[in-house]
Motif scaffolding. Structure first.
Motif, mmCIF file in Angstrom:
data_model
loop_
_atom_site.group_PDB
_atom_site.id
_atom_site.type_symbol
_atom_site.label_atom_id
_atom_site.label_comp_id
_atom_site.label_asym_id
_atom_site.label_seq_id
_atom_site.Cartn_x
_atom_site.Cartn_y
_atom_site.Cartn_z
ATOM 1 N N LEU A 162 0.836 -1.201 0.000
ATOM 2 C CA LEU A 162 0.000 0.000 0.000
ATOM 3 C C LEU A 162 0.872 1.253 0.000
ATOM 4 O O LEU A 162 1.984 1.248 0.531
ATOM 5 C CB LEU A 162 -0.909 0.009 1.235
ATOM 6 N N SER B 293 -6.530 1.724 3.095
ATOM 7 C CA SER B 293 -5.961 1.840 1.757
ATOM 8 C C SER B 293 -4.564 2.460 1.718
ATOM 9 O O SER B 293 -4.064 2.773 0.651
ATOM 10 C CB SER B 293 -6.916 2.630 0.857
ATOM 11 N N CYS B 294 -3.946 2.631 2.911
ATOM 12 C CA CYS B 294 -2.579 3.135 2.937
ATOM 13 C C CYS B 294 -1.827 2.529 4.117
ATOM 14 O O CYS B 294 -2.437 1.939 5.007
ATOM 15 C CB CYS B 294 -2.556 4.664 3.003
ATOM 16 N N ARG B 295 -0.497 2.687 4.116
ATOM 17 C CA ARG B 295 0.329 2.144 5.197
ATOM 18 C C ARG B 295 0.836 3.221 6.137
ATOM 19 O O ARG B 295 1.495 2.936 7.135
ATOM 20 C CB ARG B 295 1.501 1.349 4.638
#
Length: 186
Positions: free
Chosen positions: A2, A43-45
């Motif tokens: 991600l 949806s992200c790290r």
């Protein structure tokens, strides 16, 4: 893997952050600060809260601090973190951008690799006056008592200065460290 989300808080340097991340081969996407938190959470790290003119225009950005993801706040992003977690931000003694000598008190993970004193480019129109509970003071200057703070347990970091501008010595290290922190938590 991600990407890291760079939150656009309407700051003049957000495009420079994005460019630096690209030049460092760090996968990042810029998102608007009105993106619903539920769309950000999975949806992200990690999240970089970019700078901007006013905390009143931060939209959902304060809620991103509570998503359980690593967070790095830059200038206004630091202020968003501090106020969200119970700290106090007030008008600083010096407005406008300029060179500042910053003394690193504790490097922590985000300032790892820097010497004990660095020259940065920062605005101090507003600054953190009271550090939130659970946060550690990492750096200060003769202008500002809280140039950088961290909550290592939650992987939340904030810097008053702009690592992405050429006037900041080795600013890329902040973004490389943040990238490494996000990858260590995968």
């Amino acid at each position: 893997m991600l990407p890291i989300y760079l939150v656009n808080n309407f700051g003049q340097f957000n495009h420079l952050i994005k460019r630096m991340l690209r030049d460092l081969d760090i996968d990042a996407e810029m998102i608007k600060n009105d993106t619903p938190p539920e769309k950000v959470a999975d949806s992200c790290r990690g999240i970089i809260l970019g700078g901007g003119p006013s905390i009143e225009r931060a939209n959902f950005a304060p809620e991103y601090v509570d998503l359980g993801l690593p967070v790095l706040g830059v200038c206004l992003g630091l202020h968003i973190i501090a106020t969200r977690r119970g700290g106090v931000v007030k008008k600083g003694a010096m407005g406008g951008f300029g060179r500042v000598e910053v003394d690193i008190i504790e490097h922590g993970k985000i300032l790892e690799g820097f010497p004990d004193r660095i020259s940065v480019w920062a605005s101090h129109a507003d600054e953190v006056k009271v550090i939130p509970k659970g946060f550690t003071l990492l750096a200060k200057s003769n202008i500002c008592g809280a140039e950088a703070i961290a909550n290592e347990n939650e992987h939340i970091y904030g810097v008053q200065w702009h690592p992405e501008v050429s006037h900041t010595e080795d600013g890329h290290i902040v973004y490389e460290n943040f990238d490494r922190i996000t990858k260590e938590l995968l």
